[in-house]
Write an enzyme that holds these catalytic residues in place. Structure first.
Site, PDB file in Angstrom:
ATOM      1  CG  HIS A   4      -1.799   1.197   1.351  1.00  0.00           C
ATOM      2  ND1 HIS A   4      -3.146   1.081   1.610  1.00  0.00           N
ATOM      3  CD2 HIS A   4      -1.577   2.530   1.230  1.00  0.00           C
ATOM      4  CE1 HIS A   4      -3.693   2.286   1.637  1.00  0.00           C
ATOM      5  NE2 HIS A   4      -2.751   3.185   1.420  1.00  0.00           N
ATOM      6  CG  HIS A  17      -0.797   7.203  -1.341  1.00  0.00           C
ATOM      7  ND1 HIS A  17      -2.088   7.369  -1.783  1.00  0.00           N
ATOM      8  CD2 HIS A  17      -0.889   6.525  -0.160  1.00  0.00           C
ATOM      9  CE1 HIS A  17      -2.926   6.828  -0.905  1.00  0.00           C
ATOM     10  NE2 HIS A  17      -2.216   6.309   0.087  1.00  0.00           N
ATOM     11  CE  LYS A  66      -7.791   2.373   0.090  1.00  0.00           C
ATOM     12  NZ  LYS A  66      -6.724   3.343   0.270  1.00  0.00           N
ATOM     13  CG  HIS A  91      -9.476   5.202   3.954  1.00  0.00           C
ATOM     14  ND1 HIS A  91      -8.260   5.851   3.914  1.00  0.00           N
ATOM     15  CD2 HIS A  91     -10.127   5.709   5.033  1.00  0.00           C
ATOM     16  CE1 HIS A  91      -8.184   6.705   4.916  1.00  0.00           C
ATOM     17  NE2 HIS A  91      -9.311   6.649   5.599  1.00  0.00           N
ATOM     18  CG  HIS A 112      -4.394   2.879   6.097  1.00  0.00           C
ATOM     19  ND1 HIS A 112      -5.713   2.936   6.460  1.00  0.00           N
ATOM     20  CD2 HIS A 112      -4.317   3.450   4.873  1.00  0.00           C
ATOM     21  CE1 HIS A 112      -6.403   3.521   5.483  1.00  0.00           C
ATOM     22  NE2 HIS A 112      -5.575   3.832   4.513  1.00  0.00           N
ATOM     23  CG  ASP A 156      -1.165   5.201   3.851  1.00  0.00           C
ATOM     24  OD1 ASP A 156      -1.339   5.411   2.633  1.00  0.00           O
ATOM     25  OD2 ASP A 156      -1.888   5.686   4.736  1.00  0.00           O
TER      26      ASP A 156
HETATM   27  O1  DOR Z   1      -2.592   9.860   5.505  1.00  0.00           O
HETATM   28  C1  DOR Z   1      -3.036   9.509   4.442  1.00  0.00           C
HETATM   29  N1  DOR Z   1      -2.555  10.018   3.276  1.00  0.00           N
HETATM   30  N2  DOR Z   1      -4.021   8.610   4.430  1.00  0.00           N
HETATM   31  C2  DOR Z   1      -4.644   8.275   3.301  1.00  0.00           C
HETATM   32  O2  DOR Z   1      -5.542   7.486   3.348  1.00  0.00           O
HETATM   33  C3  DOR Z   1      -4.284   8.920   2.014  1.00  0.00           C
HETATM   34  C4  DOR Z   1      -2.928   9.450   2.027  1.00  0.00           C
HETATM   35  C5  DOR Z   1      -2.646  10.413   0.892  1.00  0.00           C
HETATM   36  O3  DOR Z   1      -2.995  10.106  -0.249  1.00  0.00           O
HETATM   37  O4  DOR Z   1      -2.071  11.466   1.147  1.00  0.00           O
HETATM   38 ZN    ZN Z   2      -3.040   5.218   1.590  1.00  0.00          ZN
END
Ligand code: DOR
Ligand code: ZN
Length: 347
Positions: A13, A15, A98, A135, A173, A246
């Protein structure tokens, strides 16, 4: 023990964002992870197989030349997602979808309002063998932010898992003892990812002595009893819990802001931070399962066959990372000293 060799891990997981940011985020992850499940919450979100495949090529273009890094793509569910979208995505080699409740986090405004309306899509996912990544927070304004994960279990997740027993669900998470208990008591088709920040920190690390925006993420850090429950379950070696950083970069300006963004950019130190936690817990022998086996097994993918080595050596996480255009990022644990270090990066 002053060194540990484990099967090369995967990050289930994270980004990466898009555009120039990929030149920072992809190499940072490829230094120690072989594969990563890439979140689809771009602007606009990745809602079709075609968009996912194009995004995948941009990620591969940003991978270090000698790297064998493999991005695993996901689709962002909206109320407009059709069962055909699921069939097409599966055919395109997309592994998972997701579910963001609308408004739950970064770029989730176009996400799902009225989760029940998606049941036909969940049915198609179950039939296609596509994983559902959740989520798990409700977004109702009257629900306290610290209770939103538990409320999501009670309001939605328990019903989804019951209605679709063959659907593989990853509760992403997790932050509470309630989530640990729910996953532990569910069938083998329900698992969870765990971040470094939710193992290392609790809400005191966010709020005591001043607000610490770089520890702000969603779901928000909880009280220490919840942190302890998550630490205990990973130390137990349960195969339902696996690594998902995450890692979620936001610029320094957007974090150190009157309305700061949620997300910890942990790729720079993630595997070392997990090693530190497992060491602290006296459970270093459980690190490999958590980081390198349980996730691949749950996704039905082959385990990696090569290895990485971590050595006990003090090093400091950088205070800042400056991108080519001058944008600054503050990595998670910036300026702090870690006592495990990756010996050789993969690329
Ligand atoms: O803290 C987070 N940041 N939680 C999330 O679910 C998304 C992520 C983000 O994309 O910045
Ligand atoms: Zn995330």
């Amino acid at each position: 023990m002053d060194r540990i060799t484990i099967t090369t891990p995967d990050d289930w997981h994270l980004h990466f964002r898009d555009g120039d940011m990929l030149n920072e985020t992809v190499p940072a992850t490829a230094r120690c992870f072989k594969r990563a499940i890439v979140m689809p919450n771009l602007v606009p979100p990745i809602t079709s197989a075609d968009m996912a495949l194009k995004y995948r090529s941009r990620i591969i273009d940003a991978s270090p030349a000698n790297s064998q890094f493999e991005p695993l793509m996901t689709l962002y569910l909206t109320n407009a997602t059709s069962t055909q979208d699921i069939v097409d995505a599966k055919q395109a080699g997309i592994h998972a979808c997701k579910l963001y409740p609308a408004g739950a986090t970064t770029n989730s405004d176009s996400a799902v309002k009225g989760i029940d309306a998606l049941y036909p899509v969940f049915q198609a996912m179950q039939e296609e063998g596509m994983l559902l990544l959740v989520h798990g927070e409700v977004t109702d304004s009257h629900i306290d932010i610290f209770d939103r994960e538990k409320a999501f279990i009670d309001t939605h997740l328990a019903s989804i898992v019951e209605a679709f027993p063959q659907l593989k669900v990853v509760f992403e998470h997790i932050t509470t003892a309630d989530a640990v208990q729910f996953v532990s008591n569910s069938s083998a088709n329900v698992a969870a990812t765990v971040t470094p920040q939710h193992l290392l920190l609790n809400r005191n690390d966010l709020l005591v002595g001043g607000i610490r925006p770089h520890n702000y993420c969603l779901p928000v850090l909880k009280r220490n009893t919840h942190q302890q429950a998550i630490r205990d379950v990973v130390a137990s070696g349960s195969n339902k819990f696996f690594l998902g950083t995450d890692s979620a970069p936001h610029t320094r300006d957007n974090k150190e802001n009157a309305c700061g963004c949620a997300g910890c950019y942990s790729a720079w130190s993630a595997i070392e931070l997990y090693a530190q936690v497992f060491d602290d817990l006296g459970a270093l022998d459980k690190l490999e399962g958590f980081a390198s086996h349980h996730g691949a097994d749950f996704y039905g993918l082959k385990r990696n066959t090569d290895t990485i080595t971590l050595v006990q050596e003090l090093w400091q996480v950088p205070d800042r990372i400056t991108l080519a255009d001058g944008t600054e990022l503050v990595p998670f644990y910036a300026g702090q000293t870690l006592n495990w270090k990756l010996e050789n990066s993969l690329s």
